[in-house]
Write an enzyme that holds these catalytic residues in place. Structure first.
Site, PDB file in Angstrom:
ATOM      1  N   CYS A 354       1.281  -0.477  -9.978  1.00 38.14           N
ATOM      2  CA  CYS A 354       0.489   0.009 -11.000  1.00 38.14           C
ATOM      3  C   CYS A 354      -0.637  -1.204 -10.941  1.00 38.14           C
ATOM      4  O   CYS A 354      -0.113  -2.369 -11.073  1.00 38.14           O
ATOM      5  CB  CYS A 354       1.372  -0.110 -12.427  1.00 38.14           C
ATOM      6  N   CYS A 357      -1.074  -3.282 -13.918  1.00 38.69           N
ATOM      7  CA  CYS A 357       0.224  -4.283 -14.324  1.00 38.69           C
ATOM      8  C   CYS A 357       0.081  -5.266 -13.201  1.00 38.69           C
ATOM      9  O   CYS A 357       0.578  -6.354 -13.485  1.00 38.69           O
ATOM     10  CB  CYS A 357       1.594  -3.439 -14.015  1.00 38.69           C
TER      11      CYS A 357
END
Length: 428
Positions: A354, A357
């Site tokens: 991600c 992230c």
């Protein structure tokens, strides 16, 4: 349930709560809203060096919106990554950068040589992080305020693989000692693990606790900024108490949750200690938070020094003198192991599927790596001259932005804990 004394230090939870939530957090939050600290240059396209990774998160909340270059302040783009008086006096260099569209390769020959000198110096210094190649065509500025860290829906096997790789391969743990709550392995409630942890040297124990604290901090952010409503008309983010309890409640986690939270406080103390130690570097008259906006730069430097003096005034600092204090040869070997393990963790961040992230993972590991570099460079910091360049100890703009934003995340976590405590008390 997380109260009282913290292991391996003289501090307690209540002292940190009061200091952080009422004194430090409001000022730090103000600093991180400023132009200098909100733009972070990062390469999110680096391939994962450890395994074939094509598990990119397809959810829109995982995406990162880079900045169009004309939105980044001129002073930041013009390449003054190092802050000596000479670099800050290059007003004409900024003008030239502006004229050429202010991309990073628009540096004057003289500035380019200086950057090369500094880059060589950085490569040789006590770096705890795999530095991103910020001169790579793939590196882009990201506005951290427009890409906040929050729940993105990235979880399951892919996310588990990242943390598992960090804990199993980089925290000095033998394979035969299983982590607490390890699924399907005849879990013994963490008894063997904590017996092992208690028996290792203070440095290895600290290493594990820093990583666990970072993990706890990230989980608090995800629980505090959870996607509560997602309709075509609006998205609403806020605290998700159930998510928080699943990760930290003493009963639901069989005693693990409070330990994780105590490790968060340990991480707070380590990063706070680094801020108190690095004050001489920032206090020099020649150091500026250079964005090109003179009045704002001066105001932010004033606020930065206020925060660092506040950090220094904290009454129960962690004493890092117990680190690497034994036999010189053994201590040097251990320190190098410590550094390489941490460097490896910073590389693992390029495997996070991600992008949002990944951005915050890279920033927070670089921030913690910078804090460790500061703590282990105390002798060099003490020798910094009041004027002129400080060749012995240097921080790049990248490291400075990561250091303060990473501490901002930990400080936010401690503040959010108070919020969750209040919500849970009102529910009873």
């Amino acid at each position: 349930q997380v109260t009282g004394h913290l292991d391996d230090c003289t501090c307690d939870v209540e002292t940190i709560d009061a200091f952080n939530n009422y004194k430090l957090f409001p000022r730090l939050n103000q600093l991180l809203q400023s132009d200098y600290f909100r733009y972070y240059k990062v390469n999110l396209k680096k391939p994962c060096p450890f395994w074939d990774d094509n598990s990119h998160c397809g959810m829109r909340d995982c995406a990162v919106q880079p900045c169009p270059s004309d939105e980044v302040p001129d002073g930041i783009r013009s390449g003054s990554y190092k802050y000596s008086e000479e670099a800050n006096n290059h007003a004409e260099e900024c003008e030239e950068a502006k004229r050429l569209g202010a991309v990073d390769d628009s540096l004057s020959t003289e500035a380019r040589r200086a950057v090369l000198r500094w880059t060589r110096h950085d490569d040789s210094s006590d770096s705890f992080c795999e530095a991103d190649d910020i001169y790579s065509p793939d590196a882009e500025y990201v506005d951290l305020l427009l890409n906040p860290e929050r729940y993105t829906g990235y979880k399951g096997p892919d996310a588990w693989k990242i943390w598992n790789s960090i804990y199993e391969e980089n925290c000095f743990k033998p394979q035969n000692v299983k982590r607490p709550l390890a699924s399907g392995r005849g879990d013994d409630g963490g008894h063997m693990f904590y017996k092992w942890l208690k028996g290792v040297c203070v440095e290895k124990r600290a290493f594990y606790r820093l990583i666990s604290g970072l993990h706890a901090s990230i989980n608090i952010h995800l629980s505090a900024r959870y996607l509560l409503q997602d309709t075509w008309s609006e998205k609403r983010w806020g605290p998700n108490v159930t998510e928080f309890q699943q990760r930290f409640d003493e009963v639901l986690t069989r005693g693990e949750g409070p330990r994780r939270l105590k490790n968060l406080y340990f991480l707070y103390l380590i990063e706070l200690r680094a801020l108190s130690k690095v004050l001489p570097f920032f206090e020099r008259p020649g150091f500026q938070l250079y964005t090109g906006n003179e009045s704002q730069d001066a105001e932010m430097k004033h606020l930065l020094l206020e925060i660092l003096h506040l950090a220094k005034s904290f009454p129960l600092h962690f004493d890092e003198n117990s680190f690497f204090a034994g036999n010189k040869k053994e201590a040097a070997k251990l320190k190098e192991e410590f550094r390489l393990h941490f460097k490896n963790i910073s590389k693992i961040m390029d495997c996070v599927g991600c992008f949002k992230c990944r951005l915050w993972g890279k920033l927070q590991t670089q921030g913690l790596g910078t804090a460790l570099k500061i703590l282990f460079s105390e002798n060099l910091i003490e020798k910094i001259p009041e004027s002129g360049p400080s060749y012995g100890f240097q921080l790049t703009r990248q490291e400075i932005v990561a250091l303060f934003n990473a501490f901002g995340r930990v400080s936010t976590s401690v503040k959010e804990l108070e919020n969750f405590r209040n919500i849970l008390q009102n529910m009873q």
